[in-house]
Design an enzyme around this catalytic site. Structure first.
Site, PDB file in Angstrom:
ATOM      1  N   HIS A 189      49.850 -20.642  76.724  1.00 34.30           N
ATOM      2  CA  HIS A 189      51.282 -20.680  77.017  1.00 34.30           C
ATOM      3  C   HIS A 189      51.619 -19.783  78.205  1.00 34.30           C
ATOM      4  O   HIS A 189      50.970 -18.763  78.440  1.00 34.30           O
ATOM      5  CB  HIS A 189      52.127 -20.344  75.790  1.00 34.30           C
TER       6      HIS A 189
ATOM      7  N   ASN B  70      46.647 -19.280  73.750  1.00 27.41           N
ATOM      8  CA  ASN B  70      46.660 -20.742  73.618  1.00 27.41           C
ATOM      9  C   ASN B  70      47.102 -21.430  74.912  1.00 27.41           C
ATOM     10  O   ASN B  70      47.361 -22.623  74.932  1.00 27.41           O
ATOM     11  CB  ASN B  70      47.558 -21.172  72.458  1.00 27.41           C
TER      12      ASN B  70
END
Length: 253
Positions: A137, A135
């Site tokens: 991160h 995602n």
């Protein structure tokens, strides 16, 4: 931003290890920011090989890890302290007082975060090793409307929990929270080394490196840093297009 794509995993690991060793050799008191997970395992193996051959010493180095799970003691085999000790620190000549990880077992987690930031401010990171989550991160800085600059406690998102579940016997055992360096701490490193492997990361690699800079993809903030080296395997780089790599902002080999 310098991007290098490799056909073979061992070549990627050797290239990453060489960049870290260059920092260690070229700095009187080198400070390394380190990462965990499956991505850097081969890099630590390559570093150990060079250490055992006498090519590098870590006795003058200081290290800071990006993150640690909340609630896992250092001896737990899925804690990041255990990962670093068994894969790297136990086998090199670094003094233990020069090794730093956030304490996920601290009674006062907010105080632990403040203390970690004070140590980082006193010993600025020369080279920060990073991976990237599906995602976007980096560390455990999850996508959000706003990102924290300093070290903080984060509630891990479902996608991250699912990705980490493979390391635990039961998905219910995956810690729900972690302590992580903040985006500001990461970006204050003098140089950053981002390493990504696998076709499952190809889409987020292109978004992070060539898409808009946005907190919904925390890794996209690396575009604002003046000294980023990106090492990809062929699968992770497969969605980078010719026009991406021909940008004057990106250097490719």
């Amino acid at each position: 931003m310098n991007i290098h794509i490799f056909d073979h995993q061992h070549e990627l690991d050797q290239a990453a290890a060489s960049l870290i060793i260059d920092t260690v050799r070229g700095t009187a008191q080198p400070v390394l920011g380190l990462a965990t997970g499956s991505t850097p395992t081969g890099i630590y193996q390559a570093l150990l090989h060079q250490f055992k051959s006498g090519a590098v010493s870590f006795k003058h180095a200081t290290t800071f890890n990006l993150d640690e799970y909340v609630g896992l003691p250092p001896e737990h085999d899925q804690s990041y302290a255990y990962y670093m000790n068994t894969r790297f620190f136990d086998h090199i000549d670094i003094a233990r007082e020069q090794v730093h990880l956030p304490d996920g077992m601290a009674d006062d987690l907010e105080a632990e975060c403040r203390q970690y930031d004070r140590m980082l401010a006193a010993a600025p990171v020369d080279l920060q090793l990073l991976g990237i989550g599906h995602n976007g991160h980096i560390g455990f800085n999850e996508p959000a409307q706003a990102l924290r600059s300093g070290t903080h406690v984060v509630q891990l998102q479902e996608e991250t929990l699912q990705a980490n579940a493979r390391f635990f016997e039961r998905s219910a055992d995956v810690p729900q929270r972690a302590i992580t360096m903040g985006i500001g701490s990461i970006l204050r490193a003098k140089s950053i080394l981002l390493v990504v492997r696998g076709a499952d990361k190809a889409a987020i690699v292109r978004e992070a490196l060539t898409g808009p800079i946005t907190t919904s993809c925390p890794a996209s903030l690396l575009q604002t840093h003046a000294a980023v080296t990106v090492l990809l395997d062929r699968a992770a780089g497969k969605e980078l297009q010719d026009h991406d790599l021909s940008s004057p902002y990106l250097a490719y080999s």
